[in-house]
Design an enzyme around this catalytic site. Sequence first.
Site, PDB file in Angstrom:
ATOM      1  N   ARG A 158      34.957  31.755 -20.053  1.00 34.67           N
ATOM      2  CA  ARG A 158      34.799  32.995 -18.927  1.00 34.67           C
ATOM      3  C   ARG A 158      35.079  34.364 -19.656  1.00 34.67           C
ATOM      4  NH1 ARG A 158      36.797  30.852 -13.037  1.00 34.67           N
ATOM      5  NH2 ARG A 158      35.314  29.204 -12.952  1.00 34.67           N
ATOM      6  N   THR A 160      38.661  23.078 -19.720  1.00 35.68           N
ATOM      7  CA  THR A 160      38.535  23.300 -21.229  1.00 35.68           C
ATOM      8  C   THR A 160      37.304  24.144 -21.257  1.00 35.68           C
ATOM      9  OG1 THR A 160      37.180  21.097 -21.286  1.00 35.68           O
ATOM     10  CG2 THR A 160      39.680  21.178 -22.296  1.00 35.68           C
ATOM     11  N   ASN A 205      36.519  26.496 -19.054  1.00 31.73           N
ATOM     12  CA  ASN A 205      36.806  27.817 -18.324  1.00 31.73           C
ATOM     13  C   ASN A 205      37.014  28.736 -19.528  1.00 31.73           C
ATOM     14  OD1 ASN A 205      38.383  26.378 -15.309  1.00 31.73           O
ATOM     15  ND2 ASN A 205      36.134  27.214 -15.955  1.00 31.73           N
ATOM     16  N   TRP A 206      37.459  28.385 -20.805  1.00 24.18           N
ATOM     17  CA  TRP A 206      37.742  29.480 -21.803  1.00 24.18           C
ATOM     18  C   TRP A 206      36.601  30.282 -21.978  1.00 24.18           C
ATOM     19  CZ3 TRP A 206      42.497  30.359 -22.957  1.00 24.18           C
ATOM     20  CH2 TRP A 206      43.489  29.408 -22.825  1.00 24.18           C
ATOM     21  N   ASP A 249      37.206  24.815  -5.739  1.00 24.84           N
ATOM     22  CA  ASP A 249      36.061  25.584  -6.231  1.00 24.84           C
ATOM     23  C   ASP A 249      35.647  26.632  -5.181  1.00 24.84           C
ATOM     24  OD1 ASP A 249      33.941  26.245  -7.635  1.00 24.84           O
ATOM     25  OD2 ASP A 249      32.737  24.649  -7.072  1.00 24.84           O
ATOM     26  N   GLY A 250      35.273  27.817  -5.572  1.00 24.23           N
ATOM     27  CA  GLY A 250      34.756  28.778  -4.603  1.00 24.23           C
ATOM     28  C   GLY A 250      35.523  29.987  -4.697  1.00 24.23           C
ATOM     29  N   SER A 285      32.485  17.851 -13.018  1.00 26.92           N
ATOM     30  CA  SER A 285      33.024  19.052 -13.802  1.00 26.92           C
ATOM     31  C   SER A 285      34.021  18.518 -14.992  1.00 26.92           C
ATOM     32  CB  SER A 285      33.474  20.080 -12.857  1.00 26.92           C
ATOM     33  OG  SER A 285      32.468  20.622 -12.103  1.00 26.92           O
ATOM     34  N   ARG A 327      32.866  33.124  -5.333  1.00 25.40           N
ATOM     35  CA  ARG A 327      32.187  33.188  -4.283  1.00 25.40           C
ATOM     36  C   ARG A 327      32.842  33.864  -2.950  1.00 25.40           C
ATOM     37  NH1 ARG A 327      29.781  27.632  -4.128  1.00 25.40           N
ATOM     38  NH2 ARG A 327      31.276  27.320  -5.589  1.00 25.40           N
ATOM     39  N   GLU A 356      36.430   7.880  -3.832  1.00 32.54           N
ATOM     40  CA  GLU A 356      35.736   8.473  -2.850  1.00 32.54           C
ATOM     41  C   GLU A 356      35.538   9.978  -3.130  1.00 32.54           C
ATOM     42  OE1 GLU A 356      33.929   6.764  -0.603  1.00 32.54           O
ATOM     43  OE2 GLU A 356      34.584   4.900  -1.622  1.00 32.54           O
TER      44      GLU A 356
END
Length: 254
Positions: free
Chosen positions: A79, A74, A76-77, A28-29, A201, A32, A212
């Site tokens: 976007r 799934t 992300n489609w 992730d990221g 997510s 950004r 963990e």
Amino acid sequence: MTERGPVGRAVPDGAARVGPRHVACVMDGNGRWAQRRSLPRTAGHRAAESAIIDVIEAARGAGVEWLSLYAFSTENWNRPGAEVEFLMGLVRRVVRKHAPLLFARGIRCRFLGVSDPRIPRELAQDFGDLAAVTAENRGMTLTVAFDHGGRRDIVEAARSLIRSGTAADEVTEQLFAGHLPFPDTPDVDLVIRTSGEQRISNFMLWQVAYAEWVFPDVLWPDFRAADFLACLHTFGHRDRRFGGVPARTNGDPS
């Protein structure tokens, strides 16, 4: 003495001090990272490649047996089309570029998902070719979750059980898990989600039941081997009880 982990797997005493067998990363990221540099989001996705290779090498060197990377969900489609199209091309280039390295390292590659017809045929073929050529490798297993959704996997497993004619009273956790994709995959021990976000997510929902979690603030394109090893170190200090209680030691009250 042993305690029972999820789905009945035996977990030796002191397991919290042993490195994880299966590590999963939510990468992730990227957006950004690009935004902070006044760059298009695609630049962040492109910069993620170095982090991926660094983490694969670090995991292999640390003795991790299974590494799973969340590349495309799934969801992300949803976007923008141009970004999705860029990602498809980028992933194909990365797969083709690094296939020889993965094979040489003895890494077995798998792709979790890859069922949506919108995936370009050439990319799906590259996934299949890499999985086939590395299928006999006996080093670390690398699973790339692409067009993956944990809920979808669970629904498909339920459908498979129904089609098999299994009676409701015969369904167990072990039997259900056997109908999931790649049922030989062990439960995830450690999930690393970069960028400081703290969400599941829809990622490998069944397999992360007793994992963990570590949430480093670093954005994925800046994530490197040292960051990965720091997460393993954090894991090593966790007390994994799987719903039980710590073993008694001398001086503990009864």
